[in-house]
Design an enzyme around this catalytic site. Sequence first.
Site, mmCIF file in Angstrom:
data_model
loop_
_atom_site.group_PDB
_atom_site.id
_atom_site.type_symbol
_atom_site.label_atom_id
_atom_site.label_comp_id
_atom_site.label_asym_id
_atom_site.label_seq_id
_atom_site.Cartn_x
_atom_site.Cartn_y
_atom_site.Cartn_z
ATOM 1 N N GLU A 88 -19.269 -6.202 10.366
ATOM 2 C CA GLU A 88 -20.258 -5.504 11.125
ATOM 3 C C GLU A 88 -21.295 -6.368 11.792
ATOM 4 O OE1 GLU A 88 -18.342 -2.713 8.441
ATOM 5 O OE2 GLU A 88 -19.350 -4.615 8.224
ATOM 6 N N ARG B 152 -25.435 -2.900 7.141
ATOM 7 C CA ARG B 152 -24.973 -4.368 6.988
ATOM 8 C C ARG B 152 -25.025 -5.205 7.946
ATOM 9 N NH1 ARG B 152 -20.101 -4.074 3.316
ATOM 10 N NH2 ARG B 152 -19.141 -5.845 4.557
ATOM 11 N N LYS C 131 1.054 -1.105 -0.071
ATOM 12 C CA LYS C 131 -0.063 -0.046 -0.093
ATOM 13 C C LYS C 131 0.937 1.302 -0.025
ATOM 14 C CE LYS C 131 -4.240 1.538 2.174
ATOM 15 N NZ LYS C 131 -5.023 1.151 3.420
#
Length: 809
Positions: free
Chosen positions: A539, A567, A453
């Site tokens: 979640e 979600r 990243k």
Amino acid sequence: MGDKKKKAASVFVRLVSAAGTGFFYVKKKNPRKMVEKLEFRKYDPRVNRHVLFTEAKMNGANSWFLDPSAFRFVLRPRFSLPWSLAASVDMALCAVSFPGHVNRAAASDAQRNASLSSHSVWGSDLLVQSQHNLAQVQVRKRAGGVYASLSERGEYHSKRPPTPLLDTVNYPLHMKNLSVKELKQLADELRSDVIFNVSKTGGHLGSSLGVVELTVALHFVFNAPQDRILWDVGHQSYPHKILTGRRDKMHTIRQTNGLAGFTKRLESEYDCFGAGHSSTTISAGLGMAVGRDLKGRKNNVVAVIGDGAMTAGQAYEAMNNAGYLDSDMIVILNDNKQVSLPTANLDGPIPPVGALSSALSRLQSNRPLRELREVAKGVTKQIGGPMHELAAKVDEYARGMISGSGSTLFEELGLYYIGPVDGHNIDDLVSILKEVKSTKTTGPVLIHVVTEKGRGYPYAEKAADKYHGVVKFDPATGKQFKSSAATQAYTTYFAEALIAEAEADKDIVAIHAAMGGGTGLNLFLRRFPTKCFDVGIAEQHAVTFAAGLACEGLKPFCAIYSSFLQRAYDQVVHDVDLQKLPVRFAMDRAGLVGADGPTHCGAFDVTFMACLPNMVVMAPADEAELFHMVATAAAIDDRPSCFRYPRGNGVGVPLPPGNKGTPLEIGKGRILLEGERVALLGYGSAVQGCLAAAALVEPHGFKITVADARFCKPLDHALIRSLAKSHEVLITVEEGSIGGFGSHVAQFLALDGLLDGTVKWRPLVLPDRYIDHGSPADQLAEAGLTPAHIAATVFNVIGKTREALQIMT
């Protein structure tokens, strides 16, 4: 194979070598004798089949010796194993770029087995060559098999470098005739273009830099938009947007009427699936693959998903179904060794959570697997019948020996696993993607790609959050131009309030779903490292996990963005509210969120939380009220509760002493301004708009009442009844969808008979449509919720249209 009646057998083993990607064809005239010839066949697109590239035969020592510079491996027959397995074993053990300790182990193993076969010898000259090549590899490679990048060579460019090759590429079609060398140059130019574009606009930088080579390879090998390429979350899609006809609009990204910060179907035909939330692409890609099969089409489907997104249950549900349906599709696991979200804490980066990240780390650290991409990558199902089964066992044996149990999870779900692959090596990426694309009837394939990243931008590589999300910055120094504010973000105020409560109550714990930075709970983690739980991008699990904690007498605060809590709604209903468990939901990013647009807009939480029978629903009008509501939630211990707060900074009101809030009386609002004729009843952040609207109205000789409801459930019936009876007009104002606070007020007014008289009620809510990304001010204007809109509504309802026009102009 030992039966004399068995016919001679042959087997294909696919692998990647320095000579290219192809098949080794092992021939035997007699199954009980040694392998006599080895052919390397490469795919030739001109004739659409694999053709003979070269072959090698036995030498006098009965060992296979191929040119290491061309093939980087040696194959020796060994009679202590079936010939078919020996082929795979020896390909694994005799690689030139194998680590020294592995070569020595293999050599001693060969010596121990010398009694089993007088023909089994080890080429000492090959071992020396192996160690020499390994030394070269180690000089060129850094830990993890990723090549050294610009951060090790100095600072970044101060001016945008020329991009002569990228300037010729407007669409993926323009890349098709480029050589691999030119593709590498294209990737370098693309990376600099991303950096300089984002430096002018802000946005998601680190994730986009990490997939530059992967994006180039995908668009070179596949034929989008006919071939479907899906980007999970979509925040890493900036290079994809540049290569698909949107380069000239990149300066508008995340701005009003500009490009979206995520993939968006309405924006381009190359964005085959819209995203913004994680872990959806395998499900959507599988649907596209099955739809393709039902329609009789032949296009490819590629789903790119990050290691962070792989922590969500939906990804495994999709992989499980993909393995069962066995439709051809490619899943690319973009493993950047960091959950693809801002998970850094104040002291540095936090490792990704969960057992999956550990398994991926073991795969990455397995040097034999990294260095030996030559090991069999699979056997085509086109062989069919018993030969396919035999070949599969050969491959499984070799893979099991080298990769251990690391890839078992994916394979048990039914996906064929390939990797890990250096995600910044275009040669490898192109070779593997071409091979997988050309191999038909393979079923779902997972390619494990290791990336970095922030790759190629030194300041991103060194930063704790890898410059995941940035504001405008100076490319040469990496300095971000963050605006100074007199107040802190609501997110920070929430964290400070929760820390103050936890200091006084040892039972308070905090849960978030891979969003320690986004929710402010990294601050809480620093103070209470054993009481803060990052469950990954999960979640659903976060909510039920919190419910379990509540069962044991703890006081869980579940901090989740409003749009992400969508979600986990079934868990909120079934696992928390139905059982009346005291879980506290802190819903960040409530209301409009500016540049992140509709995927992150917290429009629906009041509607879907306030309809639950046992839920206490609150919203603070300012940062001081937020402190009080955190204290209120901590005090509520007989039922669930929630409170919403916006993105952005506080309004500058005084904070409670010691950051310790005072619990509010449940279901009691307050009057902020006393007026006449018209009452504005605001909820949450909309209260500030009501106060500003009152200030706009006052110069016209008209003073109105402004009240702060504080609670949507339970409502302050006495306050609402008083406002309705003492005013001609009651206007409810909220930054939420239809069906929220205003609907609850209207329900009470109707049942109480207050709408049977002369009072006029008007609701101001978000319009019944999604509002695109843009500045917060532009979004509020489009929603009709600015102070001017509220003031104009006041004048319109009382018949003063002239004043309403003056306010709006």
